[in-house]
Design an enzyme around this catalytic site. Structure first.
Site, PDB file in Angstrom:
ATOM      1  CB  SER A   1       3.221  -7.294  -0.467  1.00  0.00           C
ATOM      2  OG  SER A   1       2.998  -7.552   0.900  1.00  0.00           O
TER       3      SER A   1
ATOM      4  CB  THR B   1      15.091   2.850  11.315  1.00  0.00           C
ATOM      5  OG1 THR B   1      15.588   4.106  11.773  1.00  0.00           O
ATOM      6  CG2 THR B   1      16.079   1.741  11.640  1.00  0.00           C
TER       7      THR B   1
ATOM      8  CB  CYS C   1      -8.278  -4.283   1.862  1.00  0.00           C
ATOM      9  SG  CYS C   1      -6.634  -4.918   1.556  1.00  0.00           S
TER      10      CYS C   1
ATOM     11  CG  ASN D   1      -7.171  -7.936  -4.781  1.00  0.00           C
ATOM     12  OD1 ASN D   1      -7.437  -7.316  -5.800  1.00  0.00           O
ATOM     13  ND2 ASN D   1      -7.720  -7.645  -3.610  1.00  0.00           N
TER      14      ASN D   1
ATOM     15  CB  THR E   1      -0.943  -0.009   1.216  1.00  0.00           C
ATOM     16  OG1 THR E   1      -1.894  -1.063   1.059  1.00  0.00           O
ATOM     17  CG2 THR E   1      -1.695   1.314   1.335  1.00  0.00           C
TER      18      THR E   1
ATOM     19  CG  HIS F   1       1.614 -10.120   3.767  1.00  0.00           C
ATOM     20  ND1 HIS F   1       0.323 -10.585   3.800  1.00  0.00           N
ATOM     21  CD2 HIS F   1       1.548  -8.839   3.336  1.00  0.00           C
ATOM     22  CE1 HIS F   1      -0.503  -9.624   3.421  1.00  0.00           C
ATOM     23  NE2 HIS F   1       0.212  -8.555   3.129  1.00  0.00           N
TER      24      HIS F   1
ATOM     25  CD  GLN G   1      -2.987 -11.282  -4.360  1.00  0.00           C
ATOM     26  OE1 GLN G   1      -2.804 -12.495  -4.354  1.00  0.00           O
ATOM     27  NE2 GLN G   1      -3.334 -10.622  -3.266  1.00  0.00           N
TER      28      GLN G   1
END
Length: 372
Positions: free
Chosen positions: A195, A233, A315, A151, A72, A197, A179
Site C-alpha cells: 500500500s 482507469t 480498520c 499491523n 485490501t 499510504h 507494514q
C-alpha cells in the site's frame, strides 16, 4: 491550538513532500487517461510505467506489479483470484490468527465457498509455530497467507520459512507486506500485497506483486487495464505519488531504520513501567504496543489532545470488539482494553516523541495509574 504529535504510523503515514510534488503535474495539465493512445495518454502511461518500476525495486525479481485501489483490494484479488484457479485436489487455505481483516475475512468467505480453512494460532509473542505450520501445509493446500509485519503489535513472522513450506507443498504463498514494505526486507513469495499510504505515499492506491507464471482469475471485469487481471482507469497522479514514495523509501532505507531504532529505545525507556505486547524481536521497532494494568485506553486517547495514537487497528476502531490480535496472543478483555499502540517513523522528532509520551504518562496518572 498546536497540531498534535502524530504517533499513528501504522494507520497511515504523512505524505512525503517528494510524493506530493510528483503528483501535482498529473493533477493539472497531465490529466489524460493513461490508457488512451494519443500523445497525452502516452505521457500519462509513461509516468505510470516509471512509478511501477520504482515500486518494483523494493520487491523480488521475476515478477510483475498490478496496481489496485489499495492493499485490501490486492489481498482480495490474490486470495479469490488464486482460489478460483486452484486445482480440484487443492481446497485448503492456511493462514494465521493475527492476520489483517482483509485476509482473515476473505479466507473465511472462501471457507463458505467450499474451501477448508486452517487458521493457525500464535504464541504469547505473536509468532506462529513453524512446526505447527509444517503440519498444516500439505498436498491439499492451495494458498498460504502470512503477514510480514503485524499491523497491531509489529512482530515479524517467519515468512521466508512459511514461503519455503508452501513452495515445497506446491501451494502459492501470499505475503501481506503492507507494514513491512519499504521498512524491512520483503521476502520471496508468489504474491505480495502493498500500500502507498503506509510509506508516505497517497491513499487510494496499492499494488499486488505476482511472481512470473502465477495466474489469477480477475475479480473485477471491464477493460482489463492491469495485465488483464484488474480493470479500471489508473490515476497517474496516485501512481506517481506511490512511485516517488517508494524511491524515497529505497534511498532512505538505512537512515529511516536507524532513526526508528533510536526512537524505539527512547520510547521504551520512557514507558518503563508498561508491558510490551508481543515479541520485541523479531519486530519492526516503529510499532510499540504496550499495556498498563488499570488503564482505560479509550479514555486515554480521548484525554491526550496533544498526541494522536491508537488502541489498535484503524480498520476495527469504533467496532466495540476487542482486538483479535491481542486476543490471539492471550490477552483478556481487560488487558486488551488497557493497551495502546504508538507508531512513529521518518517524520517523528525525538523531542516531540518525548513531549507526547509525557502527556500520555500524565493522563495515565490522572486515571490513578503510575506506569512510568
Amino acid at each position: 491550538m498546536s497540531r498534535p504529535v502524530y504517533l499513528d504510523y501504522q494507520a497511515t503515514t504523512p505524505l512525503a513532500p517528494d510524493a506530493r510534488e510528483a503528483m501535482l503535474p498529473w493533477l493539472g495539465d497531465g490529466f489524460a487517461n493513461p490508457h488512451s493512445p494519443h500523445r497525452m495518454g502516452r505521457e500519462a502511461a509513461a509516468a505510470v510505467d516509471v512509478a511501477r518500476a520504482a515500486i518494483g525495486r523494493l520487491l523480488p525479481d521475476g515478477g510483475r506489479l498490478i496496481f489496485t485501489g489499495g492493499a485490501t483490494e490486492a489481498a482480495n484479488l490474490a486470495l479469490k483470484g488464486a482460489a478460483a484457479r486452484a486445482p480440484d485436489g487443492r481446497r485448503r487455505i492456511v493462514t494465521i490468527a493475527t492476520e489483517h481483516a482483509c485476509v482473515l475475512d476473505t479466507v473465511r468467505w472462501l471457507g463458505g465457498q467450499g474451501f477448508d480453512v486452517d487458521i493457525l494460532p500464535v504464541g504469547t509473542d505473536g509468532l506462529v509455530d513453524p512446526a505447527r505450520a509444517a503440519r498444516a501445509i500439505d498436498a491439499r493446500t492451495a494458498i498460504v497467507a502470512a503477514m510480514l509485519v503485524n499491523n497491531e503489535i509489529g512482530v515479524i513472522q517467519p515468512v521466508a520459512v512459511l514461503a519455503g513450506m508452501a513452495r515445497a507443498a506446491g501451494a502459492l504463498f501470499l505475503c501481506d507486506a503492507v507494514q513491512g514494505y519499504g521498512r524491512v526486507a520483503v521476502p520471496d513469495a508468489d504474491m505480495i500485497a502493498i500500500s502507498a499510504h503506509k510509506i508516505h505515499g497517497p491513499k487510494g492506491i496499492g499494488a499486488l506483486w505476482l511472481r512470473d507464471g502465477v495466474a489469477l482469475e480477475p475479480q473485477m471485469h471491464g477493460g482489463g487495464q492491469e495485465g488483464g487481471i484488474r480493470s479500471g482507469t489508473l490515476s497517474p497522479a496516485l501512481c506517481a505519488g506511490f512511485g516517488a514514495a517508494a524511491t524515497l523509501a529505497q534511498a532512505r532505507f538505512a537512515a529511516d531504520a536507524a532513526h526508528v531504532e533510536r526512537l524505539w529505545h527512547r520510547a521504551v525507556a520512557r514507558l518503563e513501567g508498561w508491558t510490551i505486547n508481543g515479541a520485541t524481536s523479531p519486530r519492526y521497532h516503529g510499532n510499540l504496543n504496550v499495556r498498563a494494568p488499570g488503564i482505560d485506553a479509550a479514555r486515554l486517547i480521548s484525554d491526550v489532545r496533544g498526541a494522536a495514537f491508537s488502541a489498535g487497528s484503524a480498520c476495527a476502531s469504533g467496532s466495540g470488539r476487542p482486538s483479535h490480535v491481542l486476543a490471539a496472543i492471550g490477552l483478556d478483555r481487560a488487558e486488551a482494553a488497557a493497551s495502546i499502540r504508538i507508531g512513529f517513523g521518518r517524520y517523528t522528532g525525538a523531542d516531540e516523541l518525548d513531549r507526547a509520551l509525557d502527556l500520555i504518562a500524565d493522563a495515565a496518572e490522572r486515571q490513578g495509574v503510575k506506569a512510568a
